[in-house]
Design a protein around this motif. Structure first.
Motif, PDB file in Angstrom:
ATOM      1  N   UNK A 143      15.213 -22.002 -11.472  1.00  0.00           N
ATOM      2  CA  UNK A 143      13.986 -22.763 -11.719  1.00  0.00           C
ATOM      3  C   UNK A 143      13.910 -23.287 -13.147  1.00  0.00           C
ATOM      4  N   UNK A 144      15.013 -23.145 -13.904  1.00  0.00           N
ATOM      5  CA  UNK A 144      15.076 -23.678 -15.260  1.00  0.00           C
ATOM      6  C   UNK A 144      14.518 -22.774 -16.332  1.00  0.00           C
ATOM      7  N   UNK A 145      14.205 -21.533 -15.986  1.00  0.00           N
ATOM      8  CA  UNK A 145      13.637 -20.615 -16.975  1.00  0.00           C
ATOM      9  C   UNK A 145      13.859 -19.172 -16.511  1.00  0.00           C
ATOM     10  N   UNK A 146      13.745 -18.251 -17.450  1.00  0.00           N
ATOM     11  CA  UNK A 146      13.900 -16.834 -17.140  1.00  0.00           C
ATOM     12  C   UNK A 146      12.542 -16.159 -17.106  1.00  0.00           C
ATOM     13  N   UNK A 147      12.280 -15.412 -16.037  1.00  0.00           N
ATOM     14  CA  UNK A 147      11.069 -14.618 -15.958  1.00  0.00           C
ATOM     15  C   UNK A 147      11.356 -13.218 -16.494  1.00  0.00           C
ATOM     16  N   UNK A 148      10.397 -12.300 -16.338  1.00  0.00           N
ATOM     17  CA  UNK A 148      10.561 -10.957 -16.880  1.00  0.00           C
ATOM     18  C   UNK A 148      11.766 -10.237 -16.279  1.00  0.00           C
ATOM     19  N   UNK A 191       7.587 -17.470 -19.892  1.00  0.00           N
ATOM     20  CA  UNK A 191       8.972 -17.634 -19.465  1.00  0.00           C
ATOM     21  C   UNK A 191       9.821 -18.011 -20.674  1.00  0.00           C
ATOM     22  N   UNK A 192      11.156 -17.920 -20.506  1.00  0.00           N
ATOM     23  CA  UNK A 192      12.098 -18.366 -21.527  1.00  0.00           C
ATOM     24  C   UNK A 192      12.903 -19.510 -20.936  1.00  0.00           C
ATOM     25  N   UNK A 193      12.709 -20.700 -21.478  1.00  0.00           N
ATOM     26  CA  UNK A 193      13.482 -21.836 -20.984  1.00  0.00           C
ATOM     27  C   UNK A 193      14.767 -21.981 -21.798  1.00  0.00           C
ATOM     28  N   UNK A 194      15.594 -22.947 -21.443  1.00  0.00           N
ATOM     29  CA  UNK A 194      16.894 -23.110 -22.084  1.00  0.00           C
ATOM     30  C   UNK A 194      16.757 -23.385 -23.573  1.00  0.00           C
ATOM     31  N   UNK A 240      10.362  -1.837 -19.994  1.00  0.00           N
ATOM     32  CA  UNK A 240       9.492  -3.009 -19.849  1.00  0.00           C
ATOM     33  C   UNK A 240       8.896  -3.429 -21.190  1.00  0.00           C
ATOM     34  N   UNK A 241       8.754  -2.464 -22.116  1.00  0.00           N
ATOM     35  CA  UNK A 241       8.256  -2.803 -23.453  1.00  0.00           C
ATOM     36  C   UNK A 241       9.303  -3.598 -24.218  1.00  0.00           C
ATOM     37  N   UNK A 242      10.576  -3.206 -24.090  1.00  0.00           N
ATOM     38  CA  UNK A 242      11.655  -3.946 -24.746  1.00  0.00           C
ATOM     39  C   UNK A 242      11.673  -5.382 -24.252  1.00  0.00           C
ATOM     40  N   UNK A 243      11.520  -5.557 -22.942  1.00  0.00           N
ATOM     41  CA  UNK A 243      11.518  -6.906 -22.363  1.00  0.00           C
ATOM     42  C   UNK A 243      10.298  -7.682 -22.835  1.00  0.00           C
ATOM     43  N   UNK A 244       9.142  -7.040 -22.828  1.00  0.00           N
ATOM     44  CA  UNK A 244       7.921  -7.719 -23.256  1.00  0.00           C
ATOM     45  C   UNK A 244       8.016  -8.181 -24.703  1.00  0.00           C
ATOM     46  N   UNK A 245       8.532  -7.330 -25.572  1.00  0.00           N
ATOM     47  CA  UNK A 245       8.672  -7.701 -26.982  1.00  0.00           C
ATOM     48  C   UNK A 245       9.650  -8.857 -27.148  1.00  0.00           C
ATOM     49  N   UNK A 251      10.680 -14.838 -28.161  1.00  0.00           N
ATOM     50  CA  UNK A 251      11.421 -16.050 -27.811  1.00  0.00           C
ATOM     51  C   UNK A 251      10.543 -17.116 -27.158  1.00  0.00           C
ATOM     52  N   UNK A 252       9.545 -16.700 -26.410  1.00  0.00           N
ATOM     53  CA  UNK A 252       8.696 -17.622 -25.654  1.00  0.00           C
ATOM     54  C   UNK A 252       7.737 -18.356 -26.593  1.00  0.00           C
ATOM     55  N   UNK A 253       8.226 -19.399 -27.204  1.00  0.00           N
ATOM     56  CA  UNK A 253       7.447 -20.097 -28.235  1.00  0.00           C
ATOM     57  C   UNK A 253       6.247 -20.860 -27.677  1.00  0.00           C
TER      58      UNK A 253
END
Length: 315
Positions: A246-251, A207-210, A190-195, A200-202
């Protein structure tokens, strides 16, 4: 003196800021890039660098006479054949490759251990790690304002605390391994994902959008058409990454992307080697079949990134 790990981070940042990427970079953490070369089915240059552990090791191997390589590989075959039935199965290959990967990680940690264990108590405290890695910044925070060392240090401390299972802010070798290689440990993922999300989440919406997804891999310059792989990645995002559409990536979707669980690299490598060497197609390998394809095997993870071939005391 800033530790080499930090310097590598800075060099990557400089490269990203000063040039436009010509090929996409990968965020997938299941396995580090094995080689900077492109795979070429007509030669084994990629395999030698990838599975021997780098260009220097590959060059060393290239100096070994084929007869000596075969002799050492023959010894390794006996170690892979754990049930001593005279055959190497795909499962035995897979188990050996997994073990080779683990040894590679442990050796990497071991090579860095003395740099951080300053008081030689066989543990690395957070204070030791911080002083070695960020020593110059701690001595004079204004010495270089170009990089946000305080943010990097806070992220490292957060990761260190998660790896520190007993919460005493000192790490034994197992905890330090989890800190340096979090993608290899379930409780660290979960730390790798959080980092990754933070990188990327500017827009900071969690979330991370396209646009952010593509922007992490590629920055388009004026009057240039997107490379073909960019369009392919857009399709990947829409059809596979964004599972709930939904147009974006969650955790959870981000974890599926960077830490995929549906692909076993050791299994894939074992299948590849079986396909290369199993000439009678009986689903298992004899020593003779392996030695006949020694040029494939000595460039594979099956030989412990080539290190087993280099250790004279084991042969």
């Amino acid at each position: 003196m800033v530790h080499v790990r930090l310097m590598l981070v800075l060099l990557c940042a400089v490269a990203a800021a000063s040039s436009k990427p010509t090929e996409k970079k990968s965020r997938v953490h299941a396995e580090e890039p094995l080689s900077q070369l492109k795979r070429d089915e007509n030669n084994f240059d990629y395999d030698h660098e990838a599975f021997l552990g780098g260009q220097e090791q590959a060059q060393t191997f290239d100096q070994l006479p084929p007869k000596e390589s075969k002799r050492r590989l023959g010894i390794i075959v006996g170690r892979i054949d754990v049930n001593s039935d005279g055959y190497v199965s795909e499962e035995e290959l897979k188990a050996w490759i997994h073990a080779a990967q683990s040894r590679h990680i442990l050796q990497s940690v071991q090579s860095q251990w003395s740099d951080f264990d300053l008081n030689k108590d066989d543990r690395v405290s957070w204070e030791e790690y911080k002083n070695v890695t960020y020593g110059t910044y701690l001595e004079d925070p204004q010495v270089d304002s170009e990089y946000d060392y305080s943010h990097m240090m806070a992220r490292d401390e957060r990761r260190f605390k998660v790896a520190d299972a007993d919460g005493d802010m000192t790490a034994d070798r197992a905890e330090f391994t989890a800190f340096l290689h979090p993608e290899e440990h379930e409780h660290m993922k979960h730390i790798v994902v959080q980092e990754t999300m933070e990188d990327i989440d500017k827009n900071g919406d969690g979330f991370i959008d396209l646009k952010e997804y593509i922007g992490d891999m590629y920055t388009m310059e004026d009057a240039e058409a997107d490379p073909e792989w960019v369009e392919s990645e857009k399709q990947q995002f829409t059809e596979f990454r964004d599972k709930n559409k939904d147009g974006k990536m969650d955790l959870e979707e981000t974890m599926d992307w960077i830490l995929p669980t549906d692909y076993d690299h050791a299994q894939a490598e074992a299948k590849h080697l079986m396909g290369q060497a199993d000439t009678d197609k009986d689903g298992q390998l004899t020593k003779e079949e392996i030695l006949d394809k020694f040029d494939v095997f000595v460039g594979s993870q099956v030989t412990d990134y080539g290190e087993a071939l280099m250790r004279h005391d084991e042969f």
